[in-house]
Design a protein around this motif. Sequence first.
Motif, mmCIF file in Angstrom:
data_model
loop_
_atom_site.group_PDB
_atom_site.id
_atom_site.type_symbol
_atom_site.label_atom_id
_atom_site.label_comp_id
_atom_site.label_asym_id
_atom_site.label_seq_id
_atom_site.Cartn_x
_atom_site.Cartn_y
_atom_site.Cartn_z
ATOM 1 N N ALA A 22 36.782 40.206 45.488
ATOM 2 C CA ALA A 22 37.355 41.103 44.618
ATOM 3 C C ALA A 22 38.915 40.074 44.486
ATOM 4 N N PHE A 23 38.786 39.385 43.624
ATOM 5 C CA PHE A 23 39.867 38.481 43.273
ATOM 6 C C PHE A 23 41.069 39.163 42.928
ATOM 7 N N TRP A 24 42.289 38.714 43.479
ATOM 8 C CA TRP A 24 43.600 39.537 43.238
ATOM 9 C C TRP A 24 43.918 39.509 41.922
ATOM 10 N N LYS A 25 44.354 40.540 41.478
ATOM 11 C CA LYS A 25 45.066 40.549 39.999
ATOM 12 C C LYS A 25 45.955 41.683 39.884
ATOM 13 N N THR A 26 46.805 41.962 38.859
ATOM 14 C CA THR A 26 48.006 42.890 38.722
ATOM 15 C C THR A 26 47.364 44.224 38.644
ATOM 16 N N PRO A 27 47.483 45.165 39.330
ATOM 17 C CA PRO A 27 47.045 46.570 39.005
ATOM 18 C C PRO A 27 47.874 46.849 38.100
ATOM 19 N N LEU A 28 47.233 47.629 36.967
ATOM 20 C CA LEU A 28 47.825 47.916 35.529
ATOM 21 C C LEU A 28 47.470 49.187 35.453
ATOM 22 N N GLN A 29 48.286 50.152 34.425
ATOM 23 C CA GLN A 29 48.135 51.445 34.246
ATOM 24 C C GLN A 29 46.740 51.504 33.619
#
Lengths: 265, 392, 301
Positions: B359-366
């Motif tokens: 699960a590659f990192w990414k910015t959690p967004l709304q």
Amino acid sequence: MEPRGVRIFLRVFAFLVMAFLYAPLAVIVTASFNASQIPTWPIKHYTTHWWHLALNDERAHTALINSVKVGLGATAIALVLGSSAAFALSRFRFFGQNSLSLLLVLPIALPGIVTGLSLLSVIKYFSITPSLVTIVVGHATFCIVVVYNNVVARLRRSSGSLDEASMDLGADGWQTFRYVMLPNLATALVAGGLLAFALSFDEIVVTNFTAGAQETLPLWIYNQFRLPNTAQEVNAVAVIVIVLTAIPVYLAQRLMRDTGGLTTR
Amino acid sequence: MRVRFALAAVLIAAMAVAAGCGSGSSGGSSGGGGTGSNGPKLPTSIGPTEGKLKLIAWQGYTEDNVVKPFEKQTGCQVTVKYGQTSDEMFQLMQGGGYDGVSASGDASNRLIAAGLVSPINPNLIPDFKNISPELQSPPHNTIDGVHYGVSYQWGANVLMYNTDQVTPAPDSWAVIFDGSSYKGKVDAYDSPIYIADAALYLKSAQPDLKITDPYELTQTQFDAAVNLLKKQHQQIGNYWSSYTSQIQDFTQGSIVIGPTWPYQVNTLKGSGVHVDAVLPKEGATGWADTWMMYSKAAHPNCMLKWMAYATTPEVQAKTAYTFGSAPANPQACTILDKEVKNYCTDYHVTDQNYFKNIAFWKTPLQDCGDSRGNACVDYSQWALAWTTIKNS
Amino acid sequence: MATESVPAPVAARRRVSAFLYRRRWLKLVLLLIPPFGWMVVVYLAALAVLLATAFWQQDVLSGKIIHTFTTDNIQYIRNDPTIRKVTRDTVQMAVIVTITDILLAFPLAYYMVRIASRRTRALLLVGVLMPLWSSYLIKAYTWRLMTGDKGTINWALGQVGLGPLHIAFTQTAMWLAFSYIWLPYMVLPVYAALERIPNSLIEASEDLGGRAWRTLRSVVLPLALPGIAAGSIFTFSLTLGDYIMVDLVGGNKTDFLGSIIYRYQGVANDLPLAAAVAIIPVVVITVYLLLVKRLGAFEAL
């Protein structure tokens, strides 16, 4: 005269405190010979590998030179501004004097991260390109108070009558400054300057926020820790720096032998 | 503190919201803006070089052994600003003045959305076709078929344990989330993004939470992950951010189990420390970096040359070795395996199955990026929650 | 007064000199402007901008600051229990470290001033100053090594047959490291203050029948107090704002105020929130400075 028991106790205590001060430094020196890439204790194998690296590391040399440049720049500014403030606040009486001295202490009393963030906000707001100049500006700001304190302490102990006498004898302001005031202040300036340089030399937090692509020595050390294969090089560099700085510290101490100390006057 | 690596690398991945599994696209990338348009016409050849190149990079990506040959070859004098976190890199790019950045996944999508990086023509990168297929057009640097950079290096966060002190050999994250056998000797990654690791674990351990994407969590799912980490805090010895520190901890035995990168595992094994690592059955989080060019770069040709240079097998190998990462170009393996036996096998460079399970990192967004709409918790909340976890 | 002609530059200088001499207020202003102009423009203005930022908000996606006034961040720092806990912990450590350093520095400084021979005193002074030149970062890393389970301290204890202490990443380890690293900053002002006490004062006290302890209590300590207060500014504020030692020696297991500020401005890219939290140490230290000013600390720095 203190009772004998007390004197012996103090002697032993002083020795223990100095031992406490120097034990970690001894560890650093020893660790600089540790063959392991990972900091471990006790040392199983010795090597001079890190010393070879440190002595030939161009990036470290550049960082060291940058640190010296920044230190000299910050100290020069602090000497001028600090003395100016010291004269203003000790030779004159006016309303609000105390708040001004409080203002000078703020940069050194408030946490570095607050100062760093403030300066960074300004740098970004005006789109200034961070460089050695921005670092010098940041450092000078908290170095001013160090020079100020030393000079003001000296000025408080000497009245202005010497300066007035000089003028009575026909010297103008500049001559009075050069031949009467300056020699009087010399040791205070050296003490303040030395301390200011030391503060600037080892500063990491504010520097982190105000530096661009340039590295000062603390920044270099900070970055070097991230490189697992050569992280231990920093120990050798630290020892080199300590040894190098022994010279100016010793010289300064000798300079101020008559006044008996580096801290005041 | 912030191990740049950790944070940066860690924060990688911004599989753009839309990413989701799969395909691409449509709509939504975070914020909508910036989906690749057919607009900009891309140059078909690299023009004359400008003599200079200013980069923002993760420490270790621009060592002398990589930069000096480049300067000799192209005449582009390189200056580098090290970024400590993805956020800092993003801020630096906003400030302008640089030509390129080695962006992690979360930074990359935000850069694209903010119009700070330009599309590039992959034909100008000779080794582009040699990059692992899954890294040629990943959602974190390619939108609607438009490439905004070239993939550089990647890695996964695995579970490392001391083989003498941790028995039986673990195969699940449960040991550090639900267990209590190693109290005070567990470490965890020091970044709010680690909450995703907890969520990933809960995806299997508490299926009724219905977690699908560990970075896009509803409030209930998020709270569950945070509570799990508060529970874990009692077991924690320290939170690591510098891999050198973690290596020291495992060597000294102060820590016996915790999430890590293959680099630490191999370094420790190489020094004779009894550790091993496993990719637990619940899967793992990971990071992937891309070289991207600033949309207003003053030295675009030097930057393109850099991108071409950085993807050559020699440079890929040198960096992978320094960094401890997996090169995007598997041709580097012939060189790497000579340096370190079985490097590419250990780092799973060509293992597509391994890659897919990360699960590659990414910015959690709304914007959850799926049918749930705007119900997810965004990263600013993650940072606040992280403070609460640390001080629980 | 000599009547021979004076060269032009000297004459001009004298005119300026005389001019300023008669207008002392002008001289004062000229002396004040450089330093305080600098402070206001470079420092105060920047600080004001930072504190103002606390009342704005950050847009998560674009990273731009939205300049609409809001008290959300201030509410957060006032109401959030975690922030309160962290503030308490940070202040507590700052106080403990300050007390420790006073207890270590005072006897040492006293010895240096009153008992040591001239040569020893000079040697000790250089000895106290030297560690200031070794890198803070490296000292922090070294303390991490020293407090580890298989670190130097446990090794040394083992040599004399004492059991290993598990102090790695504990508050104890942080306390030791902090006390160590700020110690020279406490010794110097205390030393300076003690040095300023004239011998005659001590002798007079003894003549009046005061024995060592009484003299210490009633004569030496009050005169040394400004120096102690000055040193405490360093130990208190340096500990209060630290986040690097917390990370390296404390393992970042719990936060100090500095750690939170650093996290919010860096990882979360939320400068307004970081600025809001930054208000806390600014307030605490300003209060501390005002307290300590009364003790005469500013004259003894």
